[in-house]
Design a protein around this motif. Structure first.
Motif, short mmCIF file in Angstrom:
data_model
loop_
_atom_site.label_atom_id
_atom_site.label_comp_id
_atom_site.label_asym_id
_atom_site.label_seq_id
_atom_site.Cartn_x
_atom_site.Cartn_y
_atom_site.Cartn_z
N ARG A 263 0.83 -1.25 -0.09
CA ARG A 263 0.11 -0.09 -0.04
C ARG A 263 0.76 1.31 0.01
N THR A 264 2.31 1.20 0.04
CA THR A 264 3.04 2.37 0.20
C THR A 264 2.57 3.31 -1.32
N HIS A 265 2.63 4.58 -1.11
CA HIS A 265 2.18 5.53 -1.92
C HIS A 265 3.33 6.23 -2.20
N TYR A 266 3.78 6.39 -3.43
CA TYR A 266 4.95 7.15 -4.10
C TYR A 266 4.49 8.60 -4.71
N MET A 267 5.02 9.54 -4.47
CA MET A 267 5.02 10.60 -5.18
C MET A 267 6.02 10.72 -6.37
N GLU A 268 5.46 11.23 -7.44
CA GLU A 268 6.52 11.24 -8.67
C GLU A 268 7.38 12.50 -8.64
N SER A 269 8.37 12.64 -9.32
CA SER A 269 9.16 13.97 -9.02
C SER A 269 10.15 14.02 -10.29
N SER A 270 10.23 15.08 -11.00
CA SER A 270 11.09 15.40 -12.22
C SER A 270 11.85 16.76 -11.87
N LYS A 271 13.16 16.65 -12.37
CA LYS A 271 13.94 17.90 -12.44
C LYS A 271 14.75 17.84 -13.74
N LEU A 272 15.03 19.04 -14.14
CA LEU A 272 16.03 19.36 -15.13
C LEU A 272 16.66 20.47 -14.94
N PHE A 273 18.14 20.26 -14.92
CA PHE A 273 19.18 21.36 -14.67
C PHE A 273 20.03 21.48 -15.95
N VAL A 274 20.32 22.84 -16.16
CA VAL A 274 21.43 23.23 -17.29
C VAL A 274 22.36 23.93 -16.67
N PRO A 275 23.70 23.89 -17.14
CA PRO A 275 24.74 24.66 -16.76
C PRO A 275 24.94 26.08 -17.49
N GLU B 25 8.01 33.45 -21.62
CA GLU B 25 6.98 34.08 -21.45
C GLU B 25 6.89 35.09 -20.13
N ILE B 26 7.58 34.50 -19.21
CA ILE B 26 7.53 35.32 -18.00
C ILE B 26 8.76 36.18 -17.84
N TYR B 27 9.95 35.94 -18.64
CA TYR B 27 11.06 37.05 -18.69
C TYR B 27 11.25 37.15 -20.18
N PRO B 28 10.49 37.77 -20.97
CA PRO B 28 10.63 38.06 -22.37
C PRO B 28 11.79 38.80 -22.81
N LYS B 29 12.54 39.51 -22.09
CA LYS B 29 13.70 40.34 -22.37
C LYS B 29 14.99 39.53 -22.01
N VAL B 30 15.00 38.16 -21.46
CA VAL B 30 15.87 37.51 -21.07
C VAL B 30 16.37 36.28 -21.92
N ASP B 31 17.20 36.21 -22.67
CA ASP B 31 17.67 35.25 -23.25
C ASP B 31 18.55 33.98 -22.67
N ILE B 32 17.95 33.28 -22.03
CA ILE B 32 18.45 32.12 -21.16
C ILE B 32 19.39 31.33 -22.19
N ARG B 33 18.92 30.93 -23.27
CA ARG B 33 19.63 29.99 -24.10
C ARG B 33 20.98 30.45 -24.33
N LYS B 34 21.24 31.44 -24.55
CA LYS B 34 22.59 32.21 -24.99
C LYS B 34 23.81 31.89 -23.83
N HIS B 35 23.27 31.70 -22.59
CA HIS B 35 24.21 31.58 -21.31
C HIS B 35 24.27 29.90 -21.16
N ILE B 36 23.58 29.02 -21.63
CA ILE B 36 23.75 27.78 -21.45
C ILE B 36 25.08 27.23 -22.26
N ILE B 37 25.94 26.56 -21.47
CA ILE B 37 27.16 25.93 -21.88
C ILE B 37 27.15 24.52 -21.85
N GLY B 38 26.17 23.64 -21.95
CA GLY B 38 26.24 22.33 -21.61
C GLY B 38 24.90 21.49 -22.03
N ASN B 39 24.87 20.50 -22.01
CA ASN B 39 23.70 19.62 -22.17
C ASN B 39 22.93 19.75 -20.96
N PRO B 40 21.50 19.52 -20.84
CA PRO B 40 20.93 19.41 -19.74
C PRO B 40 21.04 18.09 -19.08
N VAL B 41 20.52 17.90 -17.54
CA VAL B 41 20.47 16.65 -17.18
C VAL B 41 19.16 16.56 -16.48
#
Length: 565
Positions: free
Chosen positions: A361-373, A447-463
């Motif tokens: 009967r143990t009930h587990y919570m699902e959980s996901s994360k994604l990180f970028v450098p 959509e929350i930060y229309p003036k910020v280009d997050i992608r241009k700062h990413i230096i590696g693949n996501p995990v």
């Protein structure tokens, strides 16, 4: 104050004793037990060197093995994947090694005092974790229904958020005696803790978190309940917990488990890895310089367990993935409980039928994360027009839900947890690859930060990770549903085996699933200590009278026992 909606009643008296996550179900001072110079107990010299199987190399298994070794027993650790379990720290391919992501546990409250004992033991450094509106968080953006609010303190948020905070405080006071229980736990007033909690368990065992809110006059507003679910307290939104038992939530707020979090510098997986290599100063039977690593051939745990069964003399026989068969007089099982139902071929005789029911009967919570450098903590740049941070720790009702910004200084590479989600929100990510997930997340944040280009700062693949899709976990952590209290009590109290038939003794349950405080590493440590006491007792050992263990005082503080009929 660290919460977007403040965490229950705020305490302003700095002289109050610190709280510890030791109750309310089993108000035992694990931190005092671990710190006592008498140690955790001893076994007869005739038993020195006896082997004990420890199944699972997560924090609970490694703590249990470490303490058994100190007593003079020989723990044999089995691990299907890697030491650490859900203390899993990973790097980014092609990036400097210091740049890491916490795929599992990443923030730890000061009330985790037994956990802190081991953090201190292996000389790990901690620092404040940047939760919503925590002192370590420069700014927080709350984005709901397309409307964003920037805040550096809770007072910067609109009045409705303060109204929701007040409703939560009132709800806890009127429905759960919050201040009284919090005070009793701070003062370690066991009789008062038990008096309050026994009444609440009987009253609330069948109640959901959401039902508890709805029963409160303070939360009569659906809008307030909706905001509370999406923004929550401490770590963010809690609507994914709404179907769970309110008792699970009360354990969190009573012990301030969701407040004042700290992260481990360099990654949490260092804790079990350092314990694996540590050579204790005080050790029985084994020569000085012995470690868990040195007791295992090649310095590595044995492979995954594939079969568990009982053999003559109430022994526990273990078959591993290499086909090796070994028999033990005692074993500790610390892996996720569902492994006993799926990955491991188990003998029904291992546990009483009521315990099998509780495991199932143990009930587990699902959980996901994604990180970028990223190249640097660009979010600390200031918007020329507003003077605000260009990006903030973000709570939203969009797909990302929670976005965390993690840096190690202004001129160093940094990490963004683009999304941390639970339950249904986690399942939405499950079919997507890491790159597909990242694209959706960048669109939402754009959509929350229309003036910020997050992608241009990413230096590696996501995990990324989805714990429900991990073959040796099948979920992130246990969370009881209404009516599950009796099941949890059976699992937690399993270490008290004098009460079991002789043919059901010798294997001990431990780990996050078994604890009352699932989802927190403290519960893994506490149940490991319980299991160590159980094994010691099983081998005819005892604690020092000056330092009674959890089993010695069990009758005084045993969890409330609800009737079955």
């Amino acid at each position: 104050m660290t919460s977007t909606v403040p965490n229950a009643v705020q305490h302003t008296d700095e002289q109050q004793p610190p709280i510890t996550m030791f109750g309310p179900d089993f108000p035992y001072a694990y931190d005092d037990f671990l710190a006592h110079p008498a140690g955790l107990g001893q076994i007869p010299a005739t038993e020195h060197g006896a082997e004990v199987a420890v199944i699972g190399g997560g924090l609970s298994g490694i703590v249990a093995a470490y303490e058994l070794m100190k007593m003079g027993l020989k723990p044999v650790v089995y691990e299907a994947d890697q030491i650490g379990g859900r203390l899993r720290t990973v790097g980014f391919e092609g990036c400097e090694p210091s740049l890491t992501a916490e795929m599992g546990a990443m923030r730890f409250p000061p009330s985790s005092t037994a956990l802190q004992h081991y953090i201190d033991l292996v000389d790990l450094e901690t620092r404040p974790f940047p939760n919503p509106l925590a002192e370590a968080t420069p700014s927080t953006v709350v984005d709901l229904k397309g409307e964003s609010h920037y805040a550096e303190t809770p007072d910067d948020l609109p009045q409705v958020y303060r109204d929701v905070a007040a409703a939560w405080n009132a709800c806890l006071e009127e429905g759960a005696d919050f201040s009284d229980m919090n005070r009793a736990m701070r003062e370690r007033d066991v009789p008062r803790i038990r008096e309050i909690w026994s009444q609440l368990v009987e009253k609330l065992d069948n109640q959901t978190f959401y039902g508890f809110l709805c029963d409160s006059e303070a939360f009569r507003s659906f809008r307030h309940r909706e905001i509370f679910g999406q923004v929550g307290f401490g770590t963010g939104g809690w609507d994914t917990d709404f179907p769970n038992s309110i008792l699970e939530i009360l354990r969190v707020v009573y012990s301030e488990a969701d407040d004042h979090h700290r992260g481990i510098v360099g990654g949490s997986q260092q804790l079990p890895l350092r314990l694996w290599e540590r050579e204790p100063q005080k050790i029985v039977h084994w020569p000085y310089g012995t470690s868990l690593s040195s007791l295992h051939e090649g310095g590595a745990p044995r492979p995954a367990v594939t079969r568990l069964y009982r053999t003559a003399g109430n022994a526990i026989t273990v078959t591993d993935a290499n086909g090796d068969i070994r028999t033990y007089r005692a074993a500790i099982f610390t892996a996720q409980s569902w492994m006993l139902l799926s990955k491991i071929d188990c003998d029904d005789e291992l546990f009483p039928i009521d315990h099998w029911t509780a495991i199932e009967r143990t009930h587990y919570m699902e959980s996901s994360k994604l990180f970028v450098p990223v190249d640097r903590p660009f979010w600390l740049d200031k918007d020329e027009q507003t003077g605000r941070d260009v990006m903030s720790m973000t709570l939203t009702d969009r797909m990302t839900r929670g976005t965390y910004l993690l840096d190690d200084g202004p001129d160093r590479p940094a990490v963004i947890c683009l999304s941390y989600t639970w339950c249904d929100d986690s399942l939405k990510w499950l079919p997507l690859s890491a790159s597909e997930r990242m694209e959706v997340m960048l669109k939402s944040l754009g959509e929350i930060y229309p003036k910020v280009d997050i992608r241009k700062h990413i230096i590696g693949n996501p995990v990324t990770v989805s714990w429900e899709n991990e073959p040796y976990f099948m979920g992130a952590f246990k969370a009881n549903l209404p009516g599950h209290y009796r099941y949890q009590r059976r699992l937690f109290t399993h270490f008290m085996q004098d009460r079991l038939p002789a043919g059901k003794r010798g294997i001990f349950l431990a780990g996050d699933d078994i604890s009352w405080t699932a989802g927190w590493a403290e519960g893994a440590v506490q149940t490991a200590v319980n299991a160590v006491w159980g094994v010691m007792h099983h081998f005819g050992g005892a604690t020092d009278p000056a330092n009674p263990g959890p089993g010695d005082v069990y009758d005084e503080i045993a969890p409330v026992e609800l009737p079955e009929d």
